[in-house]
Scaffold this motif. Structure first.
Motif, PDB file in Angstrom:
ATOM      1  N   ALA A 107     -65.620  29.190  79.018  1.00 54.12           N
ATOM      2  CA  ALA A 107     -64.404  29.206  79.838  1.00 54.12           C
ATOM      3  C   ALA A 107     -64.258  30.496  80.637  1.00 54.12           C
ATOM      4  CB  ALA A 107     -63.173  29.014  78.948  1.00 54.12           C
ATOM      5  N   ASP A 108     -64.876  31.566  80.165  1.00 49.20           N
ATOM      6  CA  ASP A 108     -64.764  32.866  80.831  1.00 49.20           C
ATOM      7  C   ASP A 108     -66.150  33.471  80.958  1.00 49.20           C
ATOM      8  OD1 ASP A 108     -64.226  35.375  81.788  1.00 49.20           O
ATOM      9  OD2 ASP A 108     -62.766  35.917  80.242  1.00 49.20           O
ATOM     10  N   GLN A 109     -66.775  33.275  82.105  1.00 48.60           N
ATOM     11  CA  GLN A 109     -68.142  33.744  82.316  1.00 48.60           C
ATOM     12  C   GLN A 109     -68.238  35.266  82.424  1.00 48.60           C
ATOM     13  OE1 GLN A 109     -71.069  31.715  82.463  1.00 48.60           O
ATOM     14  NE2 GLN A 109     -69.633  30.283  81.523  1.00 48.60           N
ATOM     15  N   LYS A 110     -67.105  35.951  82.515  1.00 46.89           N
ATOM     16  CA  LYS A 110     -67.112  37.412  82.528  1.00 46.89           C
ATOM     17  C   LYS A 110     -66.966  38.006  81.134  1.00 46.89           C
ATOM     18  CE  LYS A 110     -65.372  37.992  87.235  1.00 46.89           C
ATOM     19  NZ  LYS A 110     -64.313  38.577  88.093  1.00 46.89           N
ATOM     20  N   LEU A 111     -66.745  37.147  80.146  1.00 53.28           N
ATOM     21  CA  LEU A 111     -66.617  37.607  78.761  1.00 53.28           C
ATOM     22  C   LEU A 111     -68.015  37.892  78.230  1.00 53.28           C
ATOM     23  CD1 LEU A 111     -64.668  38.025  76.335  1.00 53.28           C
ATOM     24  CD2 LEU A 111     -65.022  35.597  75.787  1.00 53.28           C
ATOM     25  N   HIS A 112     -68.324  39.151  77.947  1.00 54.41           N
ATOM     26  CA  HIS A 112     -69.695  39.487  77.585  1.00 54.41           C
ATOM     27  C   HIS A 112     -69.947  39.526  76.093  1.00 54.41           C
ATOM     28  CE1 HIS A 112     -68.146  43.579  77.007  1.00 54.41           C
ATOM     29  NE2 HIS A 112     -67.627  43.489  78.203  1.00 54.41           N
ATOM     30  N   GLU A 113     -68.904  39.720  75.277  1.00 54.28           N
ATOM     31  CA  GLU A 113     -69.102  39.740  73.841  1.00 54.28           C
ATOM     32  C   GLU A 113     -67.790  39.454  73.127  1.00 54.28           C
ATOM     33  OE1 GLU A 113     -70.619  43.750  73.454  1.00 54.28           O
ATOM     34  OE2 GLU A 113     -68.690  44.464  72.693  1.00 54.28           O
ATOM     35  N   ILE A 114     -67.903  38.960  71.871  1.00 57.61           N
ATOM     36  CA  ILE A 114     -66.738  38.722  71.037  1.00 57.61           C
ATOM     37  C   ILE A 114     -67.007  39.333  69.664  1.00 57.61           C
ATOM     38  CG2 ILE A 114     -65.245  37.009  69.933  1.00 57.61           C
ATOM     39  CD1 ILE A 114     -65.845  35.071  72.174  1.00 57.61           C
ATOM     40  N   GLU A 115     -66.070  40.122  69.193  1.00 62.56           N
ATOM     41  CA  GLU A 115     -66.193  40.748  67.883  1.00 62.56           C
ATOM     42  C   GLU A 115     -65.985  39.712  66.783  1.00 62.56           C
ATOM     43  OE1 GLU A 115     -63.984  44.233  65.229  1.00 62.56           O
ATOM     44  OE2 GLU A 115     -63.662  44.114  67.404  1.00 62.56           O
ATOM     45  N   GLN A 116     -66.781  39.841  65.714  1.00 61.03           N
ATOM     46  CA  GLN A 116     -66.742  38.900  64.598  1.00 61.03           C
ATOM     47  C   GLN A 116     -66.432  39.611  63.290  1.00 61.03           C
ATOM     48  OE1 GLN A 116     -67.343  35.621  65.432  1.00 61.03           O
ATOM     49  NE2 GLN A 116     -67.725  36.297  67.542  1.00 61.03           N
ATOM     50  N   SER A 117     -65.803  38.882  62.368  1.00 63.91           N
ATOM     51  CA  SER A 117     -65.688  39.378  61.001  1.00 63.91           C
ATOM     52  C   SER A 117     -67.072  39.371  60.348  1.00 63.91           C
ATOM     53  CB  SER A 117     -64.743  38.495  60.187  1.00 63.91           C
ATOM     54  OG  SER A 117     -65.342  37.229  59.943  1.00 63.91           O
ATOM     55  N   ARG A 118     -67.204  40.054  59.239  1.00 63.45           N
ATOM     56  CA  ARG A 118     -68.481  40.053  58.531  1.00 63.45           C
ATOM     57  C   ARG A 118     -68.887  38.632  58.142  1.00 63.45           C
ATOM     58  NH1 ARG A 118     -70.982  40.317  53.452  1.00 63.45           N
ATOM     59  NH2 ARG A 118     -72.717  41.820  53.371  1.00 63.45           N
ATOM     60  N   GLU A 119     -67.950  37.865  57.612  1.00 65.99           N
ATOM     61  CA  GLU A 119     -68.260  36.504  57.161  1.00 65.99           C
ATOM     62  C   GLU A 119     -68.710  35.633  58.331  1.00 65.99           C
ATOM     63  OE1 GLU A 119     -65.519  38.226  56.391  1.00 65.99           O
ATOM     64  OE2 GLU A 119     -66.126  38.707  54.323  1.00 65.99           O
ATOM     65  N   ASP A 120     -68.015  35.723  59.460  1.00 68.09           N
ATOM     66  CA  ASP A 120     -68.400  34.922  60.622  1.00 68.09           C
ATOM     67  C   ASP A 120     -69.745  35.363  61.179  1.00 68.09           C
ATOM     68  OD1 ASP A 120     -66.149  33.297  60.530  1.00 68.09           O
ATOM     69  OD2 ASP A 120     -64.970  34.632  61.800  1.00 68.09           O
ATOM     70  N   PHE A 121     -69.971  36.676  61.195  1.00 67.33           N
ATOM     71  CA  PHE A 121     -71.242  37.175  61.710  1.00 67.33           C
ATOM     72  C   PHE A 121     -72.399  36.636  60.874  1.00 67.33           C
ATOM     73  CE2 PHE A 121     -74.579  40.186  62.731  1.00 67.33           C
ATOM     74  CZ  PHE A 121     -74.346  40.497  64.057  1.00 67.33           C
ATOM     75  N   LEU A 122     -72.263  36.665  59.558  1.00 70.32           N
ATOM     76  CA  LEU A 122     -73.311  36.140  58.688  1.00 70.32           C
ATOM     77  C   LEU A 122     -73.462  34.629  58.848  1.00 70.32           C
ATOM     78  CD1 LEU A 122     -72.675  38.263  55.462  1.00 70.32           C
ATOM     79  CD2 LEU A 122     -74.478  38.572  57.167  1.00 70.32           C
ATOM     80  N   GLU A 123     -72.365  33.947  59.140  1.00 66.17           N
ATOM     81  CA  GLU A 123     -72.436  32.509  59.400  1.00 66.17           C
ATOM     82  C   GLU A 123     -73.295  32.221  60.629  1.00 66.17           C
ATOM     83  OE1 GLU A 123     -69.338  29.103  60.889  1.00 66.17           O
ATOM     84  OE2 GLU A 123     -68.704  30.314  59.168  1.00 66.17           O
TER      85      GLU A 123
END
Length: 280
Positions: A107-123
């Protein structure tokens, strides 16, 4: 097509991913006997030279694994390319969270990154380990259209250009002109752009054709050698010094390739990020 994206680590990964497309690589270690990660002490290396930061991993792959792949890539233990080659419906069943993240990036092509929780990152690492054969092939088919893949670009709104960013970020300001002088000695970065560089790739994250990776690394290490000579007696080594140089040099390498070949094909992918350093 043989592809490998190496994730750079400085300590043993909490959730190793080592499959057809991905591999973890660890500084200062021998490869894990069970195949969980690659160590950079198994061949020619600069593992002990901390001023190179993650470029130590790039060097190891360059010197020891270059002939094994047609595309070579790197991301980091806490910054990963967001790659989800499965249909949205399947992703939503596997992980509603990352289906939502894909929606956000789409939806947002200018969005370059999204921060994740540890649990989500490992997922997300579990998702990397669950691609079907056809999904891996779909990714390869997509990749084969491009020369280089980089993260979505940063627009330097708070600084006018890369030079200003360097000089106002705590790095030695006088080192910038020496860096430019050193790059002028190496065809891989020529011609340098006429205009200031206002968008940037950071963190030395990329995927590129192997022959381009070889060309880039040859130019980078030639530039570093020349820059070190120019700095002698003027600027002392500081932490991650050559890592900072490399992440800027990558931008100039890509711009030079575009000057030589107007159809040089670059794609961008978003990143997912775990901002805490020591819990992965």
């Amino acid at each position: 097509m043989r592809v490998k994206i190496f994730s750079c680590h400085y300590k043993t990964p909490a959730k190793p991913v080592n499959n057809e497309l991905f591999a973890d690589i660890l500084s200062g270690a021998k490869s894990d006997p069970d195949g969980h990660f690659i160590g950079d002490l198994d061949g020619e290396n600069i593992s002990e030279q901390n001023v190179f930061s993650e470029i130590r991993h790039h060097y190891y792959v360059w010197k020891n694994l270059l002939d094994d792949y047609e595309y070579i890539g790197f991301d980091h233990y806490r910054r990963r390319f967001f790659i989800t080659p499965m249909p949205f419906e399947k992703l939503n069943k596997i992980s509603p969270h990352f289906a939502g993240q894909r929606d956000a990036f789409d939806a947002d092509q200018k969005l370059h990154e999204i921060e994740q929780s540890r649990e989500d990152f490992l997922e997300h690492l579990n998702i990397r380990d669950s691609f079907s054969v056809s999904e891996s092939q779909n990714f390869k088919n997509w990749l084969s259209q491009y020369d280089v893949i980089v993260p979505r670009m940063w627009h330097l709104h708070d600084r006018p250009d890369l030079e200003s960013e360097w000089k106002n970020s705590g790095l030695p300001p006088q080192m910038w002109e020496l860096f430019m002088e050193a790059m002028r000695n190496h065809k891989q970065f020529l011609p340098l752009p006429h205009y200031p560089v206002r968008t940037s790739n950071h963190n030395s994250i990329f995927i590129m054709k192997t022959e381009l990776f070889d060309e880039y690394m040859s130019g980078l290490f030639g530039t570093i050698k020349d820059l070190e000579a120019l700095m002698e007696g003027k600027i002392h080594h500081f932490p991650r010094m050559w890592g900072y140089v490399a992440e800027k040099a990558l931008n100039y390498f890509i711009l030079a390739q575009r000057k030589k070949n107007p159809f040089f094909n670059v794609a961008q992918l978003p990143l997912i990020v775990r901002t805490i350093h020591d819990d992965l």
